[in-house]
Write a protein that holds these residues in place. Structure first.
Motif, short mmCIF file in Angstrom:
data_model
loop_
_atom_site.label_atom_id
_atom_site.label_comp_id
_atom_site.label_asym_id
_atom_site.label_seq_id
_atom_site.Cartn_x
_atom_site.Cartn_y
_atom_site.Cartn_z
N GLY A 165 0.77 -1.22 0.14
CA GLY A 165 -0.04 0.07 -0.11
C GLY A 165 0.87 1.05 0.22
N THR A 166 2.02 1.13 0.82
CA THR A 166 2.83 2.27 0.57
C THR A 166 3.49 2.87 -0.64
N ALA A 167 3.45 1.66 -1.76
CA ALA A 167 3.90 2.23 -3.04
C ALA A 167 2.88 2.96 -3.84
N LEU A 168 1.64 2.68 -3.31
CA LEU A 168 0.56 3.74 -4.12
C LEU A 168 0.07 4.86 -3.43
N ALA A 169 0.85 5.07 -2.23
CA ALA A 169 0.20 6.29 -1.43
C ALA A 169 0.65 7.62 -2.21
N VAL A 170 1.75 7.87 -2.79
CA VAL A 170 2.12 8.91 -3.45
C VAL A 170 1.32 9.14 -4.38
N PRO A 171 1.09 8.30 -5.70
CA PRO A 171 0.19 8.35 -6.85
C PRO A 171 -1.29 8.75 -6.21
N THR A 172 -1.62 7.94 -5.10
CA THR A 172 -3.13 8.38 -4.89
C THR A 172 -3.30 9.80 -4.18
N TRP A 186 -13.05 11.99 2.82
CA TRP A 186 -12.89 11.07 1.35
C TRP A 186 -11.96 10.49 0.89
N ALA A 187 -10.89 11.31 1.40
CA ALA A 187 -9.22 10.95 1.11
C ALA A 187 -8.91 9.52 1.76
N VAL A 188 -9.63 9.45 2.94
CA VAL A 188 -9.47 7.92 3.70
C VAL A 188 -10.30 7.22 3.14
N ILE A 189 -11.52 7.35 3.04
CA ILE A 189 -12.56 6.48 2.82
C ILE A 189 -12.46 5.52 1.79
N ILE A 190 -12.46 6.69 0.33
CA ILE A 190 -12.29 6.03 -0.72
C ILE A 190 -11.39 5.13 -1.03
N TYR A 256 -2.20 4.48 9.50
CA TYR A 256 -1.58 5.74 9.78
C TYR A 256 -1.11 6.41 8.60
N PHE A 257 -0.43 5.71 7.71
CA PHE A 257 0.45 6.29 6.58
C PHE A 257 -0.36 7.09 5.76
N LEU A 258 -1.68 6.70 5.34
CA LEU A 258 -2.37 7.16 4.36
C LEU A 258 -3.22 8.66 4.96
N PRO A 259 -3.67 8.32 6.29
CA PRO A 259 -4.16 9.64 6.81
C PRO A 259 -3.18 10.77 7.03
N LEU A 260 -1.81 10.12 7.32
CA LEU A 260 -0.65 11.21 7.36
C LEU A 260 -0.49 12.04 6.33
N PRO A 266 -6.25 18.75 12.02
CA PRO A 266 -6.47 17.92 13.15
C PRO A 266 -8.07 17.63 13.56
N ASP A 267 -8.92 18.26 13.07
CA ASP A 267 -10.23 17.83 13.32
C ASP A 267 -10.78 16.75 12.66
N TRP A 268 -10.01 16.16 11.58
CA TRP A 268 -10.11 15.06 10.81
C TRP A 268 -9.10 13.88 11.20
N TYR A 269 -8.37 14.17 12.03
CA TYR A 269 -7.40 13.07 12.47
C TYR A 269 -8.14 11.85 13.02
N PRO A 270 -7.61 10.53 12.57
CA PRO A 270 -8.17 9.47 13.22
C PRO A 270 -7.36 9.30 14.60
N LEU A 271 -7.59 8.31 15.42
CA LEU A 271 -6.92 8.03 16.73
C LEU A 271 -5.40 7.86 16.55
N THR A 272 -4.84 7.26 15.39
CA THR A 272 -3.52 7.16 15.23
C THR A 272 -2.52 8.20 15.09
N LEU A 273 -3.24 9.20 14.21
CA LEU A 273 -2.68 10.53 14.01
C LEU A 273 -2.75 11.53 15.31
N GLY A 274 -3.79 11.36 16.07
CA GLY A 274 -4.29 12.15 17.20
C GLY A 274 -3.11 11.78 18.25
N LEU A 275 -2.93 10.50 18.40
CA LEU A 275 -2.06 10.15 19.65
C LEU A 275 -0.58 10.57 19.14
N ASN A 276 -0.31 10.30 17.92
CA ASN A 276 1.02 10.84 17.65
C ASN A 276 1.31 12.37 17.66
#
Length: 327
Positions: A165-172, A186-190, A256-260, A266-276
Motif C-alpha cells: 500500500g505504501t507504493a500507491l500512497a504518493v500516486p493516490t 473522502w481521502a481516507v474512505i475511498i 496511519y500512513f494514508l491519513p498522514l 486535526p479535526d479530521w485526524y483518526p486516533l493514530t494521528l491524534g495520539l502521535n
C-alpha cells in the motif's frame, strides 16, 4: 460319622482362604480399571497427535511475546505521569490513577480524543464496511459466474495483492489532490474501499462454500439471481464475510500512513494521528508532555477492536454447506 461331619462344619475358615476370597473382587476391579484405561487411551494419529514439548515451549514463547505489550499497556495506564517515568514498566506504581487518566484523556484539549474516536469510527464504518460489501459481491461473482475476461481479472487481483500500500500512497495523493479531495474524509474512505486481499479471500471462499448444485436447484425452482444470492449464498458466506470484515476493520482502524499524507486538519485526524500529535507536542517548545494520556488513549483505542473480535468470533464457522448436496 455324624459327629465328625458336624465338627468339620463347625471349624473356622483358615485366614489364608479368607484373604484369597477378599482379594478376588479387588483383583477383578483392578483388571477392569486397567482395561478401561486402555480403552480410553486412543492411539496417536494425525487427528490425535502426540504432545510435543518443543512445540509447547515455542507456543508459550509466542504467547508471552504477544501478551507482554498488552500487559505493559494495561499496567502503565494505571500510573500518573510521575509514576510512569519513575516505576518499573511491568509492575504497578504506588498510585492507581486509571479512572483519573481515562477522564483526563476524554476531556483533554476540549475532548479532542472523542472527536478523533468518532472520526475513526466513520472511516471504519464507511471504508471497512464498504470494502467488505464490495469484496463479497465481487468474490461471489468471480467464483460462480463465467464471463469474458475472468482470467484477466484474476491476474489483476493477484498482482494487486502483491503491491504494498505504501507504493500507491504518493500516486493516490497526487490523484486526490488534483480532484480537491485531500484534507477531507473522502481521502481516507475511498482508498479503503479497495481490498484486493478481501476480494481474493471471498473469491476462494465462495468457490468452496457455495455449492453450484444449490444455485442451479434454486434457478430451476424459479428463483432470481438476487433472491438466490440473498437467501442461499449469503448465509453460506457469513464466515468469510466476517473474516474479511475483521481484516478490513483492523487495517482501517490502525491505518496511519494514508491519513498522514492526506489529512492536515486535526479535526479530521483518526486516533493514530491524534495520539502521535500528543506525543510530538512534548518535543516542541512550550509543549506539554502527556505521556500518561498517550498510554491511556492507546489502551482505549484497542478496546473496541477487542470487543468486536469477541462479538464476531461465534460467526467463524466452517462447513455450513456440509451435507446439503448428495453426491
Amino acid at each position: 460319622m455324624t459327629t465328625s461331619m458336624t465338627t468339620a462344619a463347625a471349624e473356622p475358615t483358615p485366614p489364608s482362604a479368607e484373604l484369597q476370597t477378599d482379594d478376588v473382587p479387588a483383583a477383578s476391579h483392578r483388571v477392569r480399571s486397567s482395561e478401561a484405561g486402555r480403552r480410553k487411551r486412543r492411539p496417536h494419529t494425525p487427528l490425535n497427535p502426540r504432545p510435543s514439548i518443543p512445540l509447547t515451549l515455542v507456543t508459550g514463547l509466542v504467547l508471552v511475546y504477544t501478551l507482554l505489550p498488552l500487559a505493559w499497556l494495561v499496567i502503565n495506564a494505571t500510573k500518573s505521569q510521575r509514576g510512569l517515568l519513575d516505576s518499573f514498566g511491568l509492575w504497578f506504581a504506588d498510585d492507581f490513577d486509571l479512572w483519573d487518566n481515562i477522564t483526563r484523556t476524554l476531556t483533554y484539549d476540549d475532548g479532542v480524543f472523542v472527536r478523533w474516536l468518532l472520526n475513526t469510527l466513520l472511516y471504519v464504518a464507511a471504508g471497512a464496511g464498504g470494502a467488505t460489501v464490495l469484496a463479497v459481491l465481487g468474490g461471489y461473482a468471480l467464483a460462480k459466474y463465467d464471463f469474458f475476461g475472468r482470467k484477466a481479472v484474476f491476474a489483476i487481483v493477484i498482482g494487486a495483492v502483491a503491491v504494498p500500500g505504501t507504493a500507491l500512497a504518493v500516486p493516490t495523493f497526487l490523484m486526490f489532490s488534483s480532484m480537491g479531495l485531500t484534507n477531507t474524509p473522502w481521502a481516507v474512505i475511498i482508498p479503503s474501499l479497495i481490498s484486493p486481499f478481501g476480494l481474493y479471500l471471498m473469491w476462494v471462499f465462495a468457490a468452496e462454500a457455495v455449492p453450484t448444485e444449490l444455485l442451479e436447484a434454486a434457478r430451476i425452482d424459479g428463483s432470481g439471481e438476487l433472491r438466490t444470492f440473498f437467501t442461499i449464498a449469503l448465509p453460506l458466506l457469513v464466515p468469510g464475510t466476517v473474516t474479511v470484515l475483521l481484516f478490513s476493520m483492523v487495517a482501517t482502524w490502525n491505518n496511519y500512513f494514508l491519513p498522514l499524507i492526506m489529512i492536515k486538519d486535526p479535526d479530521w485526524y483518526p486516533l493514530t494521528l491524534g495520539l502521535n500529535a500528543w506525543n510530538a507536542q512534548a518535543q516542541t517548545a512550550g509543549g506539554e508532555a502527556v505521556f500518561d494520556l498517550i498510554v491511556t488513549g492507546s489502551l482505549l483505542t484497542i478496546v473496541p477492536i477487542v470487543a468486536v473480535f469477541l462479538l464476531l468470533q461465534r460467526y467463524w464457522q466452517s462447513g455450513l454447506a456440509a451435507g446439503s448436496v448428495k453426491e
